[in-house]
Design an enzyme around this catalytic site. Structure first.
Site, mmCIF file in Angstrom:
data_model
loop_
_atom_site.group_PDB
_atom_site.id
_atom_site.type_symbol
_atom_site.label_atom_id
_atom_site.label_comp_id
_atom_site.label_asym_id
_atom_site.label_seq_id
_atom_site.Cartn_x
_atom_site.Cartn_y
_atom_site.Cartn_z
ATOM 1 C CG HIS A 99 -0.252 -0.197 2.513
ATOM 2 N ND1 HIS A 99 0.100 -1.452 2.957
ATOM 3 C CD2 HIS A 99 0.176 0.671 3.447
ATOM 4 C CE1 HIS A 99 0.707 -1.344 4.116
ATOM 5 N NE2 HIS A 99 0.779 -0.060 4.443
ATOM 6 C CG HIS A 101 0.830 5.277 4.168
ATOM 7 N ND1 HIS A 101 -0.059 5.198 5.213
ATOM 8 C CD2 HIS A 101 1.598 4.164 4.251
ATOM 9 C CE1 HIS A 101 0.158 4.084 5.904
ATOM 10 N NE2 HIS A 101 1.175 3.441 5.342
HETATM 11 P P1 5GP Z 1 1.655 0.420 7.378
HETATM 12 O O1 5GP Z 1 2.029 0.696 8.813
HETATM 13 O O2 5GP Z 1 1.628 -1.075 7.102
HETATM 14 O O3 5GP Z 1 2.460 1.175 6.382
HETATM 15 O O4 5GP Z 1 0.197 0.982 7.224
HETATM 16 C C1 5GP Z 1 -0.957 0.239 7.455
HETATM 17 C C2 5GP Z 1 -2.085 1.236 7.520
HETATM 18 O O5 5GP Z 1 -3.303 0.532 7.390
HETATM 19 C C3 5GP Z 1 -2.152 2.022 8.842
HETATM 20 O O6 5GP Z 1 -2.020 3.407 8.587
HETATM 21 C C4 5GP Z 1 -3.536 1.660 9.391
HETATM 22 O O7 5GP Z 1 -4.182 2.751 10.002
HETATM 23 C C5 5GP Z 1 -4.277 1.187 8.157
HETATM 24 N N1 5GP Z 1 -5.313 0.215 8.439
HETATM 25 C C6 5GP Z 1 -5.175 -0.925 9.178
HETATM 26 N N2 5GP Z 1 -6.345 -1.604 9.202
HETATM 27 C C7 5GP Z 1 -7.231 -0.882 8.458
HETATM 28 C C8 5GP Z 1 -8.605 -1.082 8.123
HETATM 29 O O8 5GP Z 1 -9.250 -2.036 8.505
HETATM 30 N N3 5GP Z 1 -9.191 -0.125 7.348
HETATM 31 C C9 5GP Z 1 -8.515 0.965 6.901
HETATM 32 N N4 5GP Z 1 -9.184 1.839 6.149
HETATM 33 N N5 5GP Z 1 -7.215 1.188 7.191
HETATM 34 C C10 5GP Z 1 -6.573 0.268 7.974
#
Ligand code: 5GP
Ligand code: ZN
Length: 139
Positions: A99, A101
């Site tokens: 993903h 951001h």
């Molecule tokens: P990472 O830390 O892996 O780069 O980012 C994962 C992101 O996914 C986090 O910013 C977190 O808030 C988001 N996230 C986790 N679970 C969910 C969910 O169920 N729905 C949405 N919309 N975002 C999520």
């Protein structure tokens, strides 16, 4: 993939506030909203992160980033935008479905604080390192 929260968002078994969708890509609001409009752009196909992504998937994913980013800026009336992508735990990845951001920026106190450490440049070390990396790209 079973047990992957983003695959569950893709197949509709858990809800998300979607802002863009096509055959290959989905963009939806991050639940944490680090800044207003904080969005995640994902490939629909389950891929762990950019390190495991093929060029075709990358092309489909990244080609939508400018268009979605511009829409986010207009909709939130932000002044700028950070694009962040975390790969593996050490880099802050917590969800292991790739993903990107998108974080609209408003001012210095809008919730996001990114700081690079600045060092004196060592040009010999830079040249040696660039040669090593170049060889890996060519191999
Ligand atoms: P990472 O830390 O892996 O780069 O980012 C994962 C992101 O996914 C986090 O910013 C977190 O808030 C988001 N996230 C986790 N679970 C969910 C969910 O169920 N729905 C949405 N919309 N975002 C999520
Ligand atoms: Zn997944």
């Amino acid at each position: 993939m079973e047990n992957c929260i983003f695959c569950q968002i893709v197949n509709g078994s858990i809800p998300a506030s979607k802002i863009y969708e096509d055959e290959h890509v989905l963009a939806f609001l991050d639940i944490t909203q680090v800044t207003k409009g904080h969005t995640l752009v994902i490939p629909k196909k389950h891929v762990r992160n950019v390190l495991e992504m093929d060029s075709q998937t990358a092309q489909e994913l990244f080609s939508h980033i400018p268009e979605i980013s511009r829409a986010l800026l207009k909709a939130t009336q932000a002044n700028g935008l950070n694009i962040i992508n975390n790969n593996e735990e050490i880099a802050g990845q917590t969800v292991f479905h790739a993903h990107i951001h998108l974080l609209p920026r408003f001012d210095e106190k809008d919730g996001l604080d990114i700081q690079f450490t600045t060092n004196q440049p060592d040009f010999d070390a830079l040249n040696t390192l660039s040669e090593t990396i170049k060889k890996e790209i060519l191999s």
